[in-house]
Design a protein around this motif. Sequence first.
Motif, PDB file in Angstrom:
ATOM      1  N   VAL A 129     -13.545  -6.039  11.331  1.00 28.83           N
ATOM      2  CA  VAL A 129     -14.398  -7.146  10.892  1.00 28.83           C
ATOM      3  C   VAL A 129     -13.721  -8.499  11.071  1.00 28.83           C
ATOM      4  CG1 VAL A 129     -15.526  -8.174   8.871  1.00 28.83           C
ATOM      5  CG2 VAL A 129     -15.703  -5.720   9.276  1.00 28.83           C
ATOM      6  N   GLU A 147     -20.458 -14.750   8.373  1.00 29.10           N
ATOM      7  CA  GLU A 147     -20.415 -13.982   7.118  1.00 29.10           C
ATOM      8  C   GLU A 147     -21.272 -12.728   7.181  1.00 29.10           C
ATOM      9  OE1 GLU A 147     -21.409 -16.821   4.091  1.00 29.10           O
ATOM     10  OE2 GLU A 147     -19.413 -17.741   4.158  1.00 29.10           O
ATOM     11  N   THR A 150     -20.083  -7.582   8.691  1.00 28.24           N
ATOM     12  CA  THR A 150     -19.493  -6.839   7.562  1.00 28.24           C
ATOM     13  C   THR A 150     -18.975  -5.454   7.930  1.00 28.24           C
ATOM     14  OG1 THR A 150     -21.680  -5.993   6.948  1.00 28.24           O
ATOM     15  CG2 THR A 150     -20.941  -8.051   5.889  1.00 28.24           C
ATOM     16  N   GLU A 151     -19.200  -5.010   9.162  1.00 27.88           N
ATOM     17  CA  GLU A 151     -18.760  -3.675   9.566  1.00 27.88           C
ATOM     18  C   GLU A 151     -18.029  -3.730  10.905  1.00 27.88           C
ATOM     19  OE1 GLU A 151     -21.758  -0.667   9.515  1.00 27.88           O
ATOM     20  OE2 GLU A 151     -22.702  -1.487   7.723  1.00 27.88           O
TER      21      GLU A 151
END
Length: 168
Positions: A129, A147, A150-151
């Motif tokens: 990430v 933002e 996330t993975e």
Amino acid sequence: MKKILLFLAIGLFAVSCKNEKETTEEKVEDVKKEMAYTSIGMEINDADALSSKRMMEHYKGMKAGDTVPAKMKAKIVEVCSKKGCWMTLDMDGENEVMVKFKDYGFFMPLDAEGEVVVNGKAFVTETPVDELRHYAEDAGKSKEEIEAITEPKLEYRFEADGVLLKTE
């Protein structure tokens, strides 16, 4: 009279040969223009370069950690806007490959676009990430877009030791 005719025949022959030579030279220049590249990094040529679609077939057969030496032609999608330290290439309209440069030894022009030939090694990796966010920042993405990452992502990658940037 025979001497005059002979002289005219030789003159016409010489002129026609000269025109043919110019035509051949013009054809060679046209071919050079069609195949004109700017070389970046290690000096390479475009011989035996796989098409991006053919290379994508190889990528689809690979798993994380696999590496294969390769040379391929593809179209630039994006170049790092800060230094030119990476670029992404369109492989088949659906998949892209992230290209970095061996030992951080050279960079692409920030305004590079069009077709390239890259030589080096193709591999598949899982990108964490924080690295994905770094690339998004380099590409000028918004804070919200960054933002939203996330993975980790399984990615097709390429480490180039030489690049040919097609010039027009």
